[in-house]
Write a protein that holds these residues in place. Sequence first.
Motif, PDB file in Angstrom:
ATOM      1  N   ALA A 185      75.655 -37.890  21.106  1.00 49.68           N
ATOM      2  CA  ALA A 185      74.558 -38.842  21.087  1.00 49.68           C
ATOM      3  C   ALA A 185      74.276 -39.356  19.680  1.00 49.68           C
ATOM      4  O   ALA A 185      74.549 -38.686  18.690  1.00 49.68           O
ATOM      5  N   GLY A 186      73.701 -40.554  19.653  1.00 49.47           N
ATOM      6  CA  GLY A 186      73.119 -41.051  18.425  1.00 49.47           C
ATOM      7  C   GLY A 186      71.732 -40.463  18.267  1.00 49.47           C
ATOM      8  O   GLY A 186      71.133 -39.969  19.228  1.00 49.47           O
ATOM      9  N   CYS A 187      71.211 -40.492  17.066  1.00 51.11           N
ATOM     10  CA  CYS A 187      69.911 -39.872  16.790  1.00 51.11           C
ATOM     11  C   CYS A 187      69.101 -40.755  15.850  1.00 51.11           C
ATOM     12  O   CYS A 187      69.596 -41.168  14.801  1.00 51.11           O
ATOM     13  N   ASP A 188      67.893 -41.045  16.241  1.00 56.60           N
ATOM     14  CA  ASP A 188      66.946 -41.748  15.382  1.00 56.60           C
ATOM     15  C   ASP A 188      65.676 -40.915  15.271  1.00 56.60           C
ATOM     16  O   ASP A 188      65.289 -40.209  16.212  1.00 56.60           O
ATOM     17  N   THR A 189      65.000 -41.010  14.136  1.00 60.24           N
ATOM     18  CA  THR A 189      63.666 -40.427  13.987  1.00 60.24           C
ATOM     19  C   THR A 189      62.686 -41.583  13.855  1.00 60.24           C
ATOM     20  O   THR A 189      62.900 -42.495  13.044  1.00 60.24           O
ATOM     21  N   ILE A 190      61.645 -41.558  14.655  1.00 58.26           N
ATOM     22  CA  ILE A 190      60.693 -42.663  14.722  1.00 58.26           C
ATOM     23  C   ILE A 190      59.311 -42.162  14.314  1.00 58.26           C
ATOM     24  O   ILE A 190      58.798 -41.194  14.879  1.00 58.26           O
ATOM     25  N   TYR A 191      58.746 -42.812  13.315  1.00 63.13           N
ATOM     26  CA  TYR A 191      57.445 -42.422  12.778  1.00 63.13           C
ATOM     27  C   TYR A 191      56.407 -43.470  13.189  1.00 63.13           C
ATOM     28  O   TYR A 191      56.518 -44.654  12.838  1.00 63.13           O
ATOM     29  N   VAL A 192      55.385 -43.035  13.931  1.00 62.04           N
ATOM     30  CA  VAL A 192      54.329 -43.930  14.404  1.00 62.04           C
ATOM     31  C   VAL A 192      53.016 -43.490  13.756  1.00 62.04           C
ATOM     32  O   VAL A 192      52.606 -42.330  13.899  1.00 62.04           O
ATOM     33  N   LYS A 193      52.387 -44.402  13.033  1.00 61.13           N
ATOM     34  CA  LYS A 193      51.146 -44.070  12.334  1.00 61.13           C
ATOM     35  C   LYS A 193      50.026 -45.027  12.756  1.00 61.13           C
ATOM     36  O   LYS A 193      50.134 -46.235  12.579  1.00 61.13           O
ATOM     37  N   PHE A 194      48.977 -44.448  13.346  1.00 54.53           N
ATOM     38  CA  PHE A 194      47.805 -45.223  13.750  1.00 54.53           C
ATOM     39  C   PHE A 194      46.758 -45.174  12.632  1.00 54.53           C
ATOM     40  O   PHE A 194      46.545 -44.127  12.013  1.00 54.53           O
ATOM     41  N   GLU A 195      46.118 -46.302  12.391  1.00 55.07           N
ATOM     42  CA  GLU A 195      45.073 -46.388  11.363  1.00 55.07           C
ATOM     43  C   GLU A 195      43.810 -46.971  11.963  1.00 55.07           C
ATOM     44  O   GLU A 195      43.827 -48.068  12.556  1.00 55.07           O
ATOM     45  N   GLY A 196      42.702 -46.237  11.818  1.00 57.12           N
ATOM     46  CA  GLY A 196      41.418 -46.702  12.332  1.00 57.12           C
ATOM     47  C   GLY A 196      40.365 -46.732  11.240  1.00 57.12           C
ATOM     48  O   GLY A 196      40.656 -47.076  10.097  1.00 57.12           O
ATOM     49  N   VAL A 197      39.162 -46.311  11.591  1.00 54.46           N
ATOM     50  CA  VAL A 197      38.041 -46.268  10.647  1.00 54.46           C
ATOM     51  C   VAL A 197      37.377 -44.907  10.792  1.00 54.46           C
ATOM     52  O   VAL A 197      37.001 -44.511  11.906  1.00 54.46           O
ATOM     53  N   SER A 198      37.228 -44.193   9.699  1.00 56.44           N
ATOM     54  CA  SER A 198      36.616 -42.865   9.775  1.00 56.44           C
ATOM     55  C   SER A 198      35.110 -42.971   9.968  1.00 56.44           C
ATOM     56  O   SER A 198      34.496 -44.014   9.716  1.00 56.44           O
ATOM     57  N   GLY A 199      34.532 -41.875  10.394  1.00 58.26           N
ATOM     58  CA  GLY A 199      33.085 -41.843  10.629  1.00 58.26           C
ATOM     59  C   GLY A 199      32.638 -40.466  11.041  1.00 58.26           C
ATOM     60  O   GLY A 199      33.437 -39.519  11.093  1.00 58.26           O
TER      61      GLY A 199
END
Length: 394
Positions: A185-199
């Motif tokens: 198999a081929g292999c990829d690493t996928i990075y998902v970053k969500f950005e919101g507002v702290s509180g």
Amino acid sequence: MSSILDKAKAIEGYIIDFRRDLHEHPELSGQEIRTQGRIMEELDKLGIPYEKAGNASVIATLKGEKSGKTVALRGDTDALPMQEQSGVEYASKNPGVFHGCGHDAHAAMLLGAAKVLSDMKADIAGEVRFFFQEGEETFSGAKKIVEAGGMDGVDAVFGMHGMPFFGNEILETGEYDMTPGYRMAGCDTIYVKFEGVSGHGSAPNLAKDTVHPACLFVTDLQGIATKNVDPQQPIVLSVGRIAGGTKANIISKYSEVDISMRYFDQKVRETVHEAIKRHAKAIADAYEIKVDVVIEESALSLYNDEEITSIAQNSAIKIFGEGKRKTLPRFMGSEDMPYYFQHAKGAYAFLGYYNKEKDSVYFPHHEKYKIDEDMLKFGTALHVQFALDFLAEK
């Protein structure tokens, strides 16, 4: 009995001794400096010219007395960050580093092939290149060989890996798998970053949380595999890391999801990449936050060319004899060998080392991993036989 196998048997002690030397002194990916030096020492003795490549790789070249095509043979050299528990007398002297994937054997078999072929220049119609490649475990070494010009003018490339079993198929010493089509198999690493507002946790309406959307994305992820991809096409999406927040009463501004993806077909790969971006954006939009998706290519899927595999299968019959070829299931593990296949047709074989009497029963990356060294002569002979057979093809 194959005359080439006889030649490999004649230097079996040399191959085993070299393999054990590397096994005692393992080095991590990109750090194989001693290994590189030992290989160059032996090539000097054989009178085979070479050049350094990358951080610790070697490209050696042997030209026959007749002109012709160019074939490349590859062996990797790096070890793993593991503590060895194999119990062998030549165990690693480098704490926390272990040849637990057999790359010491791969390098030794390739050197053995170079030694055999160095005495057969009159039988070589063309050129044989030997790639002693660093950094397979980090999927970086093949690219360094290519960047150094190793694949320039190459007409075919061949490599191999020791394997004890896969699925329900045992691969005993003296058996092999050589199958056309997708094999790894081929292999990829996928990075998902969500950005919101702290509180403050008491007033989530005044913030934009990212933990909840990230969790929804993780549960949604498998729907991509089941609803976007042909069920006949294997795909694996594994979330290995999810992180967000700093304290229970602080709404998390950032949440991260790290995904490992395995695939065979390039179109499936592209479909899943786009679907991950689409689903992540849709969830982010629904919760009025931002998202960033970064896809890191680790390795391509490995595809054995039918023509080259057919030649290699015929070579293997000469070495192993009839009835020794098995067909293992496709392997979801990955290799950097396919980067060579982007520049020339190629084939990749699995060589059996399973031997219960010698306790050679462990899969690669196990702390008790050990090979049956009887495998070494077969791999050496197969390298030689394939090189000669391919170069003899008109």
